[in-house]
Scaffold this active site. Sequence first.
Site, PDB file in Angstrom:
ATOM      1  N   LYS A 128       0.671  -1.005  -0.120  1.00 29.18           N
ATOM      2  CA  LYS A 128       0.159  -0.247   0.513  1.00 29.18           C
ATOM      3  C   LYS A 128       0.839   0.843  -0.068  1.00 29.18           C
ATOM      4  O   LYS A 128       1.920   1.091   0.031  1.00 29.18           O
ATOM      5  CB  LYS A 128      -0.696  -0.062   1.295  1.00 29.18           C
ATOM      6  CG  LYS A 128      -2.259  -1.115   1.146  1.00 29.18           C
ATOM      7  CD  LYS A 128      -2.615  -1.171  -0.127  1.00 29.18           C
ATOM      8  CE  LYS A 128      -3.856  -2.124   0.069  1.00 29.18           C
ATOM      9  NZ  LYS A 128      -3.911  -3.789  -0.989  1.00 29.18           N
TER      10      LYS A 128
HETATM   11  C1  LIG Z   1      -5.538  -4.635   0.762  1.00 31.67           C
HETATM   12  C2  LIG Z   1      -6.513  -4.140   0.782  1.00 31.67           C
HETATM   13  C3  LIG Z   1      -7.400  -4.651   1.780  1.00 31.67           C
HETATM   14  C4  LIG Z   1      -6.890  -5.406   2.634  1.00 31.67           C
HETATM   15  O1  LIG Z   1      -5.881  -5.152   3.593  1.00 31.67           O
HETATM   16  P1  LIG Z   1      -4.995  -5.918   4.578  1.00 31.67           P
HETATM   17  O2  LIG Z   1      -4.136  -5.148   4.904  1.00 31.67           O
HETATM   18  O3  LIG Z   1      -4.225  -6.983   3.385  1.00 31.67           O
HETATM   19  O4  LIG Z   1      -5.668  -6.646   5.051  1.00 31.67           O
HETATM   20  C5  LIG Z   1      -9.345  -4.378   1.461  1.00 31.67           C
HETATM   21  N1  LIG Z   1      -9.318  -3.330   1.203  1.00 31.67           N
HETATM   22  C6  LIG Z   1      -8.671  -2.907   0.117  1.00 31.67           C
HETATM   23  C7  LIG Z   1      -9.542  -2.785  -1.271  1.00 31.67           C
HETATM   24  C8  LIG Z   1      -7.543  -3.656  -0.333  1.00 31.67           C
HETATM   25  O5  LIG Z   1      -7.082  -2.540  -1.799  1.00 31.67           O
END
Ligand SMILES: *Cc1c(COP(=O)(O)O)cnc(C)c1O
Length: 405
Positions: free
Chosen positions: A186
């Site tokens: 992210k």
């Molecule tokens: C990455 C992501 C999540 C979940 O995040 P994690 O930290 O990997 O559990 C939820 N929603 C979206 C749209 C994402 O891209």
Amino acid sequence: MPGFEFFGDEERKEVNDVLETGILMRYGFDGARKGIWKAKEMEQAVCSTFDCKHAQLVSSGTAALTAALTALGVGYGDEVIIPSFTFVASFEAVLSVGAIPVLVDVDDTLTLSPLAVKNALTPQTKCIMPVHMCGSMADMDELMAICKANNLVLLEDACQSIGATYKGKKLGTIGDAGTFSFDFVKTITCAEGGVVMTNREDVYLACDGFSDHGHDHKGVDRGADLHPFIGYNSRISELHAAVGLAQIKKLPQFLSTQRANNKALRAILSTIPEISFRRVPDEAGDSCTFLSWFLPSAEITKAVVTEMRSQGIMGGHFYWFDNNWHYISKWEHLKKSITLNKLHPELKAAVIHHANKDFSASDAVMSRCVSTLISLLWTPEQIQEKGRLMTTVIKKVLNDHAVTY
Ligand SMILES: *Cc1c(COP(=O)(O)O)cnc(C)c1O
């Protein structure tokens, strides 16, 4: 998009502060921690960076969605409207609270179609959960109006759009609650982590307790805390929060680099008149983690993707339409409701029903869309070269298909 591209001395320093004391947990050990509270510090940084009253760090973005849904009172029998294009975490979180994921179409914003949302409303609808995919936003005015008119809660999944804004407000702080993920890919990363943001004190206090076994955090020590409700554990560790604290300080730099690189690549693709771009409800607010572009037909798009794959240049480009993790077309496990344990038969039937509806409106958008991940490390020369390789393939395919469309 990925903050991991800028991992450096700042992250190491924050982590070392924690390693010096050896207090790896975010709660308690007040004396031994010598004033080091990385999770608390990062929560304050989230509040000041994204202009929200409260932030609760947790162990992942998925845990943040689960805590937020729980805190918003979403549970048995409730329907939660989510888009057909999202990461699997969206329906996982809804199922984890025992609610029904109601998938509906996306439009050319690549996010919830307000019309599809309206058509999906029932007396059981409790929550609308837009997912601000690929750095940009849903049509929040429309969705907020639907929530207001129908007395629904609005939970923003802004996991992929850290730092993006809508009409001046930070995504994730507009609805009743919003979430970010800080997983490794992210915009800013903690390695693993997530946050719930809210301006509602009741929602914050519920998330604070829920993510730590129901602790009310009012005791003189952890043993003296009370448990006003049943919780769960999705605590973040001090080590993870320390990484995030260093990263959040770099966000302005990440965003300006993303925006500049995105603009440069877009300028190159714009030279091809057949290419169009994702509709962004507030262009100024795009965090530009991706550049999402459309070709005139599914056939042409597939041919471009095939050609880019065969040339070995598809890395960093995403054709979500045939991607296993982000689009309804490949979610066989959801369509068949394959779970490791038994679901309530009513819930199972509802899951199967909603996952097998007609998503041709989404298909018409997603089958023509490719998203290009914007790297923070590209040089201007690399962007030119990337653009040249892409436009060469696209022009060739358009030429081959000149008669057929
Ligand atoms: C990455 C992501 C999540 C979940 O995040 P994690 O930290 O990997 O559990 C939820 N929603 C979206 C749209 C994402 O891209």
